[in-house]
Design a protein around this motif. Structure first.
Motif, PDB file in Angstrom:
ATOM      1  N   VAL A  51       0.850  -1.195   0.000  1.00 41.90           N
ATOM      2  CA  VAL A  51       0.000   0.000   0.000  1.00 41.90           C
ATOM      3  C   VAL A  51       0.883   1.241   0.000  1.00 41.90           C
ATOM      4  N   CYS A  52       0.435   2.254  -0.682  1.00 39.17           N
ATOM      5  CA  CYS A  52       1.198   3.497  -0.696  1.00 39.17           C
ATOM      6  C   CYS A  52       1.216   4.102   0.707  1.00 39.17           C
ATOM      7  N   TYR A  53       2.371   4.612   1.058  1.00 38.80           N
ATOM      8  CA  TYR A  53       2.602   5.107   2.420  1.00 38.80           C
ATOM      9  C   TYR A  53       2.386   6.602   2.547  1.00 38.80           C
ATOM     10  N   HIS A  54       2.096   7.262   1.438  1.00 43.27           N
ATOM     11  CA  HIS A  54       2.047   8.726   1.492  1.00 43.27           C
ATOM     12  C   HIS A  54       0.843   9.239   2.271  1.00 43.27           C
ATOM     13  N   ASP A  55       1.028  10.447   2.795  1.00 47.26           N
ATOM     14  CA  ASP A  55      -0.022  11.154   3.531  1.00 47.26           C
ATOM     15  C   ASP A  55      -1.007  11.709   2.497  1.00 47.26           C
ATOM     16  N   CYS A  56      -1.864  10.821   2.026  1.00 49.94           N
ATOM     17  CA  CYS A  56      -2.742  11.105   0.885  1.00 49.94           C
ATOM     18  C   CYS A  56      -4.069  10.417   1.172  1.00 49.94           C
ATOM     19  N   PRO A  57      -5.193  11.018   0.807  1.00 49.73           N
ATOM     20  CA  PRO A  57      -6.467  10.380   1.137  1.00 49.73           C
ATOM     21  C   PRO A  57      -6.706   9.062   0.410  1.00 49.73           C
ATOM     22  N   ASP A  58      -5.947   8.791  -0.655  1.00 49.77           N
ATOM     23  CA  ASP A  58      -6.292   7.651  -1.513  1.00 49.77           C
ATOM     24  C   ASP A  58      -5.811   6.296  -0.989  1.00 49.77           C
ATOM     25  N   SER A  59      -4.634   6.247  -0.363  1.00 49.69           N
ATOM     26  CA  SER A  59      -4.075   4.989   0.172  1.00 49.69           C
ATOM     27  C   SER A  59      -4.194   3.846  -0.843  1.00 49.69           C
ATOM     28  N   CYS A  60      -3.511   3.989  -1.954  1.00 49.09           N
ATOM     29  CA  CYS A  60      -3.635   3.012  -3.049  1.00 49.09           C
ATOM     30  C   CYS A  60      -3.041   1.657  -2.690  1.00 49.09           C
ATOM     31  N   SER A  61      -3.760   0.616  -3.069  1.00 55.20           N
ATOM     32  CA  SER A  61      -3.244  -0.747  -2.922  1.00 55.20           C
ATOM     33  C   SER A  61      -2.328  -1.043  -4.101  1.00 55.20           C
ATOM     34  N   LYS A  86      -4.720   1.894 -10.200  1.00 52.97           N
ATOM     35  CA  LYS A  86      -4.052   3.098 -10.719  1.00 52.97           C
ATOM     36  C   LYS A  86      -3.325   3.829  -9.593  1.00 52.97           C
ATOM     37  N   LEU A  87      -2.023   3.968  -9.779  1.00 50.13           N
ATOM     38  CA  LEU A  87      -1.245   4.813  -8.864  1.00 50.13           C
ATOM     39  C   LEU A  87      -1.074   6.166  -9.540  1.00 50.13           C
ATOM     40  N   CYS A  88      -0.882   7.197  -8.748  1.00 52.77           N
ATOM     41  CA  CYS A  88      -0.690   8.506  -9.371  1.00 52.77           C
ATOM     42  C   CYS A  88       0.710   8.597  -9.980  1.00 52.77           C
ATOM     43  N   GLY A  89       0.926   9.617 -10.787  1.00 51.42           N
ATOM     44  CA  GLY A  89       2.175   9.748 -11.533  1.00 51.42           C
ATOM     45  C   GLY A  89       3.428   9.724 -10.681  1.00 51.42           C
ATOM     46  N   LYS A  90       3.354  10.257  -9.464  1.00 47.24           N
ATOM     47  CA  LYS A  90       4.572  10.310  -8.646  1.00 47.24           C
ATOM     48  C   LYS A  90       4.955   8.948  -8.093  1.00 47.24           C
ATOM     49  N   MET A  91       4.011   7.982  -8.127  1.00 44.37           N
ATOM     50  CA  MET A  91       4.315   6.685  -7.519  1.00 44.37           C
ATOM     51  C   MET A  91       4.453   5.549  -8.534  1.00 44.37           C
ATOM     52  N   GLU A  92       4.190   5.820  -9.792  1.00 38.61           N
ATOM     53  CA  GLU A  92       4.236   4.737 -10.777  1.00 38.61           C
ATOM     54  C   GLU A  92       5.618   4.106 -10.857  1.00 38.61           C
ATOM     55  N   ASN A 223      -6.649  14.016  -4.814  1.00 42.70           N
ATOM     56  CA  ASN A 223      -7.532  12.956  -4.296  1.00 42.70           C
ATOM     57  C   ASN A 223      -8.037  12.226  -5.544  1.00 42.70           C
ATOM     58  N   VAL A 224      -7.055  11.706  -6.309  1.00 50.19           N
ATOM     59  CA  VAL A 224      -7.333  11.300  -7.696  1.00 50.19           C
ATOM     60  C   VAL A 224      -8.372  10.185  -7.811  1.00 50.19           C
ATOM     61  N   HIS A 225      -8.492   9.353  -6.772  1.00 49.99           N
ATOM     62  CA  HIS A 225      -9.481   8.271  -6.859  1.00 49.99           C
ATOM     63  C   HIS A 225     -10.867   8.709  -6.400  1.00 49.99           C
ATOM     64  N   GLN A 226     -10.969   9.912  -5.871  1.00 50.63           N
ATOM     65  CA  GLN A 226     -12.285  10.475  -5.563  1.00 50.63           C
ATOM     66  C   GLN A 226     -12.860  11.159  -6.809  1.00 50.63           C
ATOM     67  N   PHE A 617       5.492  15.792  -6.801  1.00 55.46           N
ATOM     68  CA  PHE A 617       6.039  15.710  -5.443  1.00 55.46           C
ATOM     69  C   PHE A 617       4.897  15.458  -4.464  1.00 55.46           C
ATOM     70  N   HIS A 618       5.280  14.872  -3.339  1.00 55.69           N
ATOM     71  CA  HIS A 618       4.274  14.716  -2.289  1.00 55.69           C
ATOM     72  C   HIS A 618       4.810  15.430  -1.062  1.00 55.69           C
ATOM     73  N   ASN A 619       4.297  16.597  -0.761  1.00 58.73           N
ATOM     74  CA  ASN A 619       4.951  17.492   0.192  1.00 58.73           C
ATOM     75  C   ASN A 619       6.403  17.605  -0.247  1.00 58.73           C
TER      76      ASN A 619
HETATM   77  S1  SF4 Z   1      -2.726   8.735  -5.203  1.00 58.07           S
HETATM   78 FE1  SF4 Z   1      -0.492   8.541  -5.340  1.00 58.07          FE
HETATM   79  S2  SF4 Z   1       0.327   9.374  -3.425  1.00 58.07           S
HETATM   80 FE2  SF4 Z   1      -1.863   9.011  -3.144  1.00 58.07          FE
HETATM   81  S3  SF4 Z   1      -1.945   6.982  -2.231  1.00 58.07           S
HETATM   82 FE3  SF4 Z   1      -2.201   6.734  -4.448  1.00 58.07          FE
HETATM   83  S4  SF4 Z   1      -0.160   6.351  -5.222  1.00 58.07           S
HETATM   84 FE4  SF4 Z   1       0.062   7.203  -3.159  1.00 58.07          FE
END
Ligand code: SF4
Length: 723
Positions: A51-61, A86-92, A223-226, A617-619
């Motif tokens: 799971v993505c560890y970033h301080d982000c509302p999405d918490s992608c698996s 789908k992960l966002c561009g910064k995490m792909e 909040n790309v998945h919202q 960037f994430h923060n």
């Molecule tokens: S949207 Fe990006 S930063 Fe946020 S949890 Fe998903 S992969 Fe991580």
């Protein structure tokens, strides 16, 4: 015990600790399905959940495929319906960008130059831990344990590496704790004052909303998945309104962008109430049964007529009236807030005013109606926190809590009793993410301050450390990924052996605890034990979901009763059980003009917004990754044509943005994205990587919000001139 014996014991422990960790982790990392016939060093392919560890509302698996202990593929887990593969561009490209990045720290480092100079030499774990232990013991003897400060934050929001062992360690020491206030510091307590909870409408239920207000949130980017739920609702006929002082990517997509002056949300919301009450657009039955303080509120909002508020917010009177009418008639109306609303002096009351609106209209009665804020209480209820938060049951506790917003002031305050003599910084990069960064820098330069940093890279903050320890990445350790923006819980399996000498944060604090002579059983729990314990819960949200289930599936949606209508019949979690329009501690929400001296207004006439609008960037994370830097380009200053003209500034001119705290050099972009009197620059760039060596937080003020001691970052005045 003499020194020699002590060293032998220490060495044994460190080695045992490392081996114990590796062997336990290696065996247990593997998904149950592949335990029997494969291993990391096998040429067979193994698949791991994470799971993505970033301080982000999405918490992608995500899913990681590994061969011969190397990641061979990495991507979103397609089976998870919310994050949908789908992960966002910064995490792909996360494995290459972070885990395998050539600059990653893989051995402990000891400073050999001046603080901040960035000169270090490798040191063994054993030597470094021993030296720190000796200094800490002496510091505690001379200045007391509260002179040691724990400064962790959300560099990972996954539970085990974020907090569990470190909390035990600092509780055991009775060190000073840090209040996590930069993000959510105002908005969470404010919503709790009104509704007793930050839980509201579930993310997926947005599809039932027909009037959606995205209030101070750039959903499309952050909040790309919202965002797909916004689009689905729109397809079904919803009107999308964005309230934001900046023309964000989301605002561009809105049916109506309302652009108030920064920090005036509270006045706008109170004025909406004025219209709704005057025009009898409220749900009197809901108000009578499920709220308290209406009579006083009704009286209070009389002084917030659209005419009088128009100047405060910089909005036409008729827009405020139309907005109030449309909102009240939405069937149902939904307001989405996150943290954009809070970063100003009025942030707490702004949140409270907005959080009251759904109870005035009775929007909570219908699916998709109400307020959508945070979901972290789901995991708070579901997981076994008695085990995870064991530090709260310890007989020793931190005796004082200091506010991270004012870390610069704290480090420089030699009258503090006791003065901070040692700081442990993990999961955070305060030189970039905390306001008034030049003051933080001055504090971290103190030669008498022992600074220990756990990191992946030699960040701006790490450069000021005496010792830097290499931390593992999310591919190399166990964790649990809960979410504050949706309702799925994830397990994070270590997919590869930690690179070099990197260790999880948890392991650092176990080793440090041993060094300090803390023999408590709680320091012996392994990370896998902690993950197992967390899922050892009989809460109905986790019905049928345990550690084995999570090992196999990676993620689970909480078993939430549906339809989820938490306040259709009141049931607020406040002391009265009602939605409280008047707070016992804060009274009625009120607009307070931020007072600046005449000199301040003359010397620094522009209001600076420092916003998170970078996609790469994430923060401050990823800001050192070349290809993401190239995608983002250099930061610039958005300046309105009127303000540019008054200063003879042309597009592309090199500018100096300055105030009494700092000076940033950026290019000008003459822009209609902000209003006259307001300028805007992105947050997240590492100062040392841009010209002049200063970035947004070198300018921001460390003043606090009205509620909760949050960061009033956007109440920042600057002057701009050609460089
Ligand atoms: S949207 Fe990006 S930063 Fe946020 S949890 Fe998903 S992969 Fe991580």
């Amino acid at each position: 015990m003499n020194k020699k014996e002590s060293k032998i014991t220490r060495r044994k422990f460190v080695n045992l600790g490392a081996k114990g960790y590796a062997s336990v982790q290696l065996a247990c990392a593997l998904p149950v399905s592949v335990l029997a016939n494969t291993g990391r060093n096998s040429l067979e392919t193994s698949t791991f959940h994470g799971v993505c560890y970033h301080d982000c509302p999405d918490s992608c698996s995500w899913e990681v495929k590994v061969q011969d202990d190397k990641v061979i593929s990495f991507g979103g887990d397609k089976a998870n319906p919310f994050t949908a593969g789908k992960l966002c561009g910064k995490m792909e490209t996360f494995p290459d960008d972070i885990t395998y990045h050539p600059d990653r720290l893989l051995t402990p480092m000891k400073r050999i130059g001046k603080k901040g100079e960035g000169k270090f030499e490798p040191i063994s774990w054993e030597q470094a831990i021993g030296e720190i232990g000796d200094q800490l013991k002496q510091t505690i003897t001379e200045h007391g344990s509260e002179s040691v400060l724990s400064h962790g934050y959300m560099g990972t929001q996954s539970i085990v590496q974020k907090t569990v062992m470190s909390s035990r360690f600092f509780a055991r020491m009775e060190a000073s704790d840090i209040a996590h206030t930069i993000c959510g510091g105002a908005v969470i307590p404010a919503n709790f004052e009104v509704n007793g909870t930050a839980m509201g409408v579930l993310p997926e239920d947005m599809v039932h909303s027909r009037y959606i207000i995205l209030w101070g949130t750039n959903t499309k980017n952050s909040n790309v998945h919202q965002w797909p739920f916004v689009l689905k609702a729109k397809e079904a006929g919803a009107k999308i309104i964005v309230v934001d002082p900046f023309v964000s990517a989301t605002a561009k997509e809105a049916d109506w962008h309302i652009q108030p002056l920064p920090g005036t949300d509270v006045a706008l919301a109170l004025s909406m109430m004025n219209v709704m009450i005057n025009e009898d657009l409220v749900d009197q039955d809901y108000i009578d049964n499920y709220t308290s303080g209406y009579k006083d509120l009704k009286e209070h909002v009389k002084s917030y007529s659209p005419k009088s508020v128009s100047d405060i917010c910089g909005l036409p009177e008729e827009d405020i009236i139309q907005f109030a009418r449309e909102y009240a008639k939405g069937d149902p109306s939904l307001i989405r807030i996150l943290v954009g609303i809070e970063h100003n002096y009025n942030g707490g009351d702004g949140t409270r005013a907005v959080a009251i609106l759904p109870s005035l209209t009775g929007a909570w009665r219908k699916l998709g109606g109400g307020l959508m804020h945070l979901t972290f209480e789901m995991s708070g209820r579901a997981l076994n926190w008695e085990r995870l938060d064991f530090h709260r049951q310890m007989p020793t506790q931190p005796k004082r809590t200091l506010n991270m917003v004012q870390i610069g002031q704290l480090l420089n305050n030699l009258n503090l009793d006791p003065v901070i003599k040692s700081i442990f910084i993990y999961n955070s990069n305060p030189m970039v993410t905390s306001p008034n960064a030049n003051l933080t820098k001055k504090g971290l330069e103190r030669e008498d301050l022992l600074t220990v940093v756990l990191e992946h890279f030699m960040t701006e903050t790490a450069k000021y450390a005496d010792y830097v320890f290499p931390a593992t990445t999310q591919l190399e350790h166990w964790d649990i990924g809960d979410s504050w923006g949706q309702v799925y819980i994830n397990i994070n399996q270590p997919a590869i052996t930690p690179l070099g000498e990197a260790k999880p944060n948890s392991e650092f604090f176990r080793i440090m605890a041993h060094e300090m002579g803390y023999t408590d059983e709680c320091f012996k729990e392994s990370d896998m034990d902690l993950v197992k314990s967390a899922f050892d819960s009989d809460h109905p949200y986790l019905d049928g979901i345990d550690f084995e289930y999570m090992q196999k599936n990676g993620w689970a949606r909480y078993k939430i009763p549906e339809p989820f209508l938490p306040h259709a019949d009141g049931n607020f979690s406040t002391a009265s059980g009602k939605c409280e329009f008047i707070s016992q501690s804060s009274g009625l929400p009120t607009y307070k003009e931020v007072s600046y001296t005449e000199k301040e207004k003359t010397d620094h006439p522009l209001q600076l917004l420092t916003i998170k609008n970078t996609k790469g960037f994430h923060n401050s994370s990823h800001a050192n990754v070349k290809h993401l830097q190239q995608k983002e380009g250099l930061p610039w200053l958005d300046i309105h044509a009127d303000d540019a003209k008054a200063r003879d500034i042309q597009n592309g001119d090199e500018l100096m943005i300055f105030n009494q705290r700092g000076k940033v050099i950026l290019e000008a972009k003459i822009s209609a994205r902000i209003r006259p009197g307001v300028v805007c620059m992105p947050h997240g760039y590492w100062p040392s990587l841009i010209k002049g060596g200063q970035a947004s937080n070198n300018l921001t003020d460390d003043q606090l919000t009205d509620i909760g001691g949050g960061a009033a970052l956007q109440d920042c005045r600057v002057q701009v001139a050609k460089a």
